[in-house]
Design a protein around this motif. Structure first.
Motif, PDB file in Angstrom:
ATOM      1  N   MET A   1     -11.324  -2.015 -17.770  1.00 56.55           N
ATOM      2  CA  MET A   1     -12.009  -1.610 -18.997  1.00 56.55           C
ATOM      3  C   MET A   1     -11.315  -0.369 -19.553  1.00 56.55           C
ATOM      4  O   MET A   1     -10.909   0.519 -18.805  1.00 56.55           O
ATOM      5  N   LEU A   2     -11.194  -0.318 -20.876  1.00 54.71           N
ATOM      6  CA  LEU A   2     -10.460   0.758 -21.526  1.00 54.71           C
ATOM      7  C   LEU A   2     -11.405   1.609 -22.368  1.00 54.71           C
ATOM      8  O   LEU A   2     -12.405   1.116 -22.902  1.00 54.71           O
ATOM      9  N   ALA A   3     -11.059   2.889 -22.502  1.00 51.99           N
ATOM     10  CA  ALA A   3     -11.872   3.805 -23.292  1.00 51.99           C
ATOM     11  C   ALA A   3     -11.461   3.740 -24.760  1.00 51.99           C
ATOM     12  O   ALA A   3     -10.310   3.459 -25.103  1.00 51.99           O
ATOM     13  N   THR A   4     -12.428   4.026 -25.636  1.00 49.78           N
ATOM     14  CA  THR A   4     -12.196   4.063 -27.072  1.00 49.78           C
ATOM     15  C   THR A   4     -11.981   5.504 -27.514  1.00 49.78           C
ATOM     16  O   THR A   4     -12.775   6.376 -27.158  1.00 49.78           O
ATOM     17  N   PRO A   5     -10.937   5.808 -28.281  1.00 51.02           N
ATOM     18  CA  PRO A   5     -10.764   7.177 -28.777  1.00 51.02           C
ATOM     19  C   PRO A   5     -11.933   7.566 -29.686  1.00 51.02           C
ATOM     20  O   PRO A   5     -12.440   6.752 -30.457  1.00 51.02           O
ATOM     21  N   PHE A 110     -12.004   6.095  -9.742  1.00 49.80           N
ATOM     22  CA  PHE A 110     -13.207   6.353 -10.533  1.00 49.80           C
ATOM     23  C   PHE A 110     -14.144   5.158 -10.653  1.00 49.80           C
ATOM     24  O   PHE A 110     -15.198   5.262 -11.260  1.00 49.80           O
ATOM     25  N   ASP A 111     -13.798   4.022 -10.043  1.00 51.90           N
ATOM     26  CA  ASP A 111     -14.709   2.876 -10.140  1.00 51.90           C
ATOM     27  C   ASP A 111     -14.438   1.907  -8.990  1.00 51.90           C
ATOM     28  O   ASP A 111     -13.339   1.865  -8.436  1.00 51.90           O
ATOM     29  N   VAL A 112     -15.466   1.120  -8.648  1.00 49.35           N
ATOM     30  CA  VAL A 112     -15.330   0.047  -7.666  1.00 49.35           C
ATOM     31  C   VAL A 112     -15.850  -1.222  -8.316  1.00 49.35           C
ATOM     32  O   VAL A 112     -16.956  -1.255  -8.861  1.00 49.35           O
ATOM     33  N   LEU A 113     -15.050  -2.298  -8.267  1.00 48.82           N
ATOM     34  CA  LEU A 113     -15.356  -3.523  -9.000  1.00 48.82           C
ATOM     35  C   LEU A 113     -15.768  -4.681  -8.092  1.00 48.82           C
ATOM     36  O   LEU A 113     -16.352  -5.658  -8.564  1.00 48.82           O
ATOM     37  N   ARG A 114     -15.447  -4.568  -6.818  1.00 48.99           N
ATOM     38  CA  ARG A 114     -15.849  -5.595  -5.850  1.00 48.99           C
ATOM     39  C   ARG A 114     -15.906  -4.949  -4.484  1.00 48.99           C
ATOM     40  O   ARG A 114     -15.099  -4.081  -4.167  1.00 48.99           O
ATOM     41  N   LEU A 115     -16.868  -5.388  -3.679  1.00 46.73           N
ATOM     42  CA  LEU A 115     -16.966  -4.863  -2.321  1.00 46.73           C
ATOM     43  C   LEU A 115     -17.509  -5.949  -1.404  1.00 46.73           C
ATOM     44  O   LEU A 115     -18.543  -6.552  -1.699  1.00 46.73           O
ATOM     45  N   TYR A 116     -16.786  -6.221  -0.314  1.00 42.81           N
ATOM     46  CA  TYR A 116     -17.180  -7.248   0.659  1.00 42.81           C
ATOM     47  C   TYR A 116     -17.473  -8.586  -0.020  1.00 42.81           C
ATOM     48  O   TYR A 116     -18.437  -9.284   0.310  1.00 42.81           O
ATOM     49  N   GLY A 117     -16.646  -8.937  -0.993  1.00 40.96           N
ATOM     50  CA  GLY A 117     -16.776 -10.218  -1.678  1.00 40.96           C
ATOM     51  C   GLY A 117     -17.825 -10.263  -2.764  1.00 40.96           C
ATOM     52  O   GLY A 117     -17.981 -11.296  -3.432  1.00 40.96           O
ATOM     53  N   PRO A 119     -19.021  -9.216  -6.430  1.00 42.90           N
ATOM     54  CA  PRO A 119     -18.583  -8.613  -7.689  1.00 42.90           C
ATOM     55  C   PRO A 119     -19.608  -7.582  -8.175  1.00 42.90           C
ATOM     56  O   PRO A 119     -20.815  -7.819  -8.129  1.00 42.90           O
ATOM     57  N   LEU A 120     -19.092  -6.454  -8.669  1.00 37.83           N
ATOM     58  CA  LEU A 120     -19.968  -5.376  -9.144  1.00 37.83           C
ATOM     59  C   LEU A 120     -19.824  -5.138 -10.647  1.00 37.83           C
ATOM     60  O   LEU A 120     -20.380  -4.164 -11.167  1.00 37.83           O
ATOM     61  N   LEU A 121     -19.117  -6.014 -11.345  1.00 32.95           N
ATOM     62  CA  LEU A 121     -18.812  -5.801 -12.758  1.00 32.95           C
ATOM     63  C   LEU A 121     -20.059  -5.655 -13.615  1.00 32.95           C
ATOM     64  O   LEU A 121     -20.067  -4.890 -14.591  1.00 32.95           O
ATOM     65  N   ASP A 122     -21.116  -6.387 -13.303  1.00 30.98           N
ATOM     66  CA  ASP A 122     -22.329  -6.358 -14.125  1.00 30.98           C
ATOM     67  C   ASP A 122     -23.333  -5.305 -13.675  1.00 30.98           C
ATOM     68  O   ASP A 122     -24.426  -5.207 -14.250  1.00 30.98           O
ATOM     69  N   ARG A 123     -22.994  -4.537 -12.660  1.00 31.95           N
ATOM     70  CA  ARG A 123     -23.866  -3.441 -12.234  1.00 31.95           C
ATOM     71  C   ARG A 123     -23.613  -2.231 -13.139  1.00 31.95           C
ATOM     72  O   ARG A 123     -22.488  -2.014 -13.599  1.00 31.95           O
ATOM     73  N   PRO A 124     -24.616  -1.420 -13.413  1.00 31.29           N
ATOM     74  CA  PRO A 124     -24.390  -0.230 -14.242  1.00 31.29           C
ATOM     75  C   PRO A 124     -23.451   0.758 -13.557  1.00 31.29           C
ATOM     76  O   PRO A 124     -23.342   0.793 -12.326  1.00 31.29           O
ATOM     77  N   LEU A 125     -22.797   1.566 -14.365  1.00 27.08           N
ATOM     78  CA  LEU A 125     -21.836   2.523 -13.838  1.00 27.08           C
ATOM     79  C   LEU A 125     -22.461   3.425 -12.782  1.00 27.08           C
ATOM     80  O   LEU A 125     -21.836   3.710 -11.746  1.00 27.08           O
ATOM     81  N   ALA A 126     -23.680   3.886 -13.017  1.00 29.16           N
ATOM     82  CA  ALA A 126     -24.324   4.787 -12.055  1.00 29.16           C
ATOM     83  C   ALA A 126     -24.436   4.136 -10.678  1.00 29.16           C
ATOM     84  O   ALA A 126     -24.228   4.788  -9.646  1.00 29.16           O
ATOM     85  N   VAL A 175     -21.736  -1.536 -18.124  1.00 28.41           N
ATOM     86  CA  VAL A 175     -21.160  -2.522 -17.217  1.00 28.41           C
ATOM     87  C   VAL A 175     -19.652  -2.524 -17.438  1.00 28.41           C
ATOM     88  O   VAL A 175     -19.145  -1.917 -18.383  1.00 28.41           O
ATOM     89  N   TYR A 176     -18.920  -3.207 -16.565  1.00 29.17           N
ATOM     90  CA  TYR A 176     -17.455  -3.176 -16.598  1.00 29.17           C
ATOM     91  C   TYR A 176     -16.932  -4.485 -17.184  1.00 29.17           C
ATOM     92  O   TYR A 176     -17.225  -5.556 -16.669  1.00 29.17           O
TER      93      TYR A 176
END
Length: 313
Positions: A1-5, A110-117, A119-126, A175-176
């Motif tokens: 995911m990319l940031a917007t200026p 600064f982020d984790v997208l998957r852990l132990y199989g 997917p965490l993409l739809d989890r909130p950043l917090a 979300v990511y």
């Protein structure tokens, strides 16, 4: 995911971190398969390039978990401040373990997208950050957590004072979305920078074998738009070697720019297919869209040609 200026967000629900001046990398550890094979580490840039051999000092990530995907920035620190110019050489090719240890990079996670199989993409950043905290990646050599701060204005002031690139604000509920530029992440930079495509180059007056200036372009609605030429920052032997290796095979008989460029810039030019991405610092733009006082910072192997777009400033 990319940031917007954009401008620094205010109000509740935002976290702030340093905008690290380095190479964006996804670090993936996968289980080795049947038979108890060892886990495998792969480091990939935004463009999908495998840079695992470039950073052997990050092999300790294999100890973090048998299945994990981390997002972060590889930086090379000079007195605590990332040096993109110093990192540029490490981006280009394989480095032996001994050489890497003499001046190691740091992976700012600064982020984790998957852990132990899972997917965490739809989890909130917090929630993703809390998971990352529990993993404690900083226990691995040459790996650090990118700290979060609650006061964006204070962080912006401190980063300016210390010569850092800027600040990224992230909505805690975000979300990511891989590869997308999201308004839930906002980047605020202290200096202008622009990724450009190289459409040609001019030799030094002292000899045709050395590159004196690069002719820069940014994609526009009608094709490649001329963004000016840069000569500052090209003098180093390593820079000359990398550019010669990249641009030589791309030589073209015709200009790739959508319109004719000024004679003062085109005289003596050697054209090339615009597929090499370089990073340029600058002081704004002229009315004609040319970069003011551009300075070459390095080749961006982590940015694909299709990702180049005009940045604000």
């Amino acid at each position: 995911m990319l940031a917007t200026p954009g401008t620094l967000p205010t109000g509740p629900g935002w976290s702030f971190e340093v905008k690290w001046d380095g190479m964006r990398v996804l670090a993936t550890v996968t289980e080795g398969g049947p038979g108890g094979a060892a886990p495998v580490l792969q480091l990939r840039t935004r463009s999908g390039r495998d840079v695992t051999p470039n950073f052997p000092e990050l092999a300790g990530l294999l100890e973090l978990a048998p299945d994990v995907v981390l997002d972060g920035e590889v930086v090379l620190l000079d007195d605590g401040v990332p040096s993109f110019a110093a990192l540029a050489h490490r981006m280009q090719g394989v480095v032996g373990p001994a050489a890497a240890q003499r001046r190691p990079v740091t992976f700012m996670v600064f982020d984790v997208l998957r852990l132990y199989g899972v997917p965490l993409l739809d989890r909130p950043l917090a929630e993703r950050r809390a998971t990352l905290d529990r993993l404690a990646p900083a226990r691995i050599a040459h790996v650090e957590m990118s700290p979060l701060y609650p006061d964006g204005a204070a962080l912006l002031a401190v980063t300016a004072q210390r010569g850092l690139e800027g600040v990224v604000a992230k909505k805690e509920t975000s979300v990511y979305r891989p590869g997308r530029r999201s308004p839930d992440w906002v980047k605020v930079a202290h200096r202008h920078s622009q990724s450009c495509l190289v459409g040609g180059w001019r030799p030094e007056r002292s000899g045709a074998d050395r590159i004196g200036a690069l002719l820069l372009g940014v994609p526009g609605p009608d094709g490649l738009e001329f963004a000016g030429r840069v000569g500052s920052g090209l003098a180093g032997t390593a820079v000359q070697q990398v550019l010669a290796e990249r641009l030589g095979p791309l030589e073209s008989a015709t200009s790739p720019f959508a319109t004719a460029i000024p004679r003062a810039d085109a005289t003596g030019a050697r054209w090339c297919t615009p597929s090499v991405v370089v990073e340029v610092a600058h002081l704004g733009r002229t009315q004609a869209g040319r970069l003011r006082q551009p300075v070459f910072r390095g080749v961006r192997d982590d940015v694909g040609p299709a990702e180049v777009r005009r940045e604000p400033g």
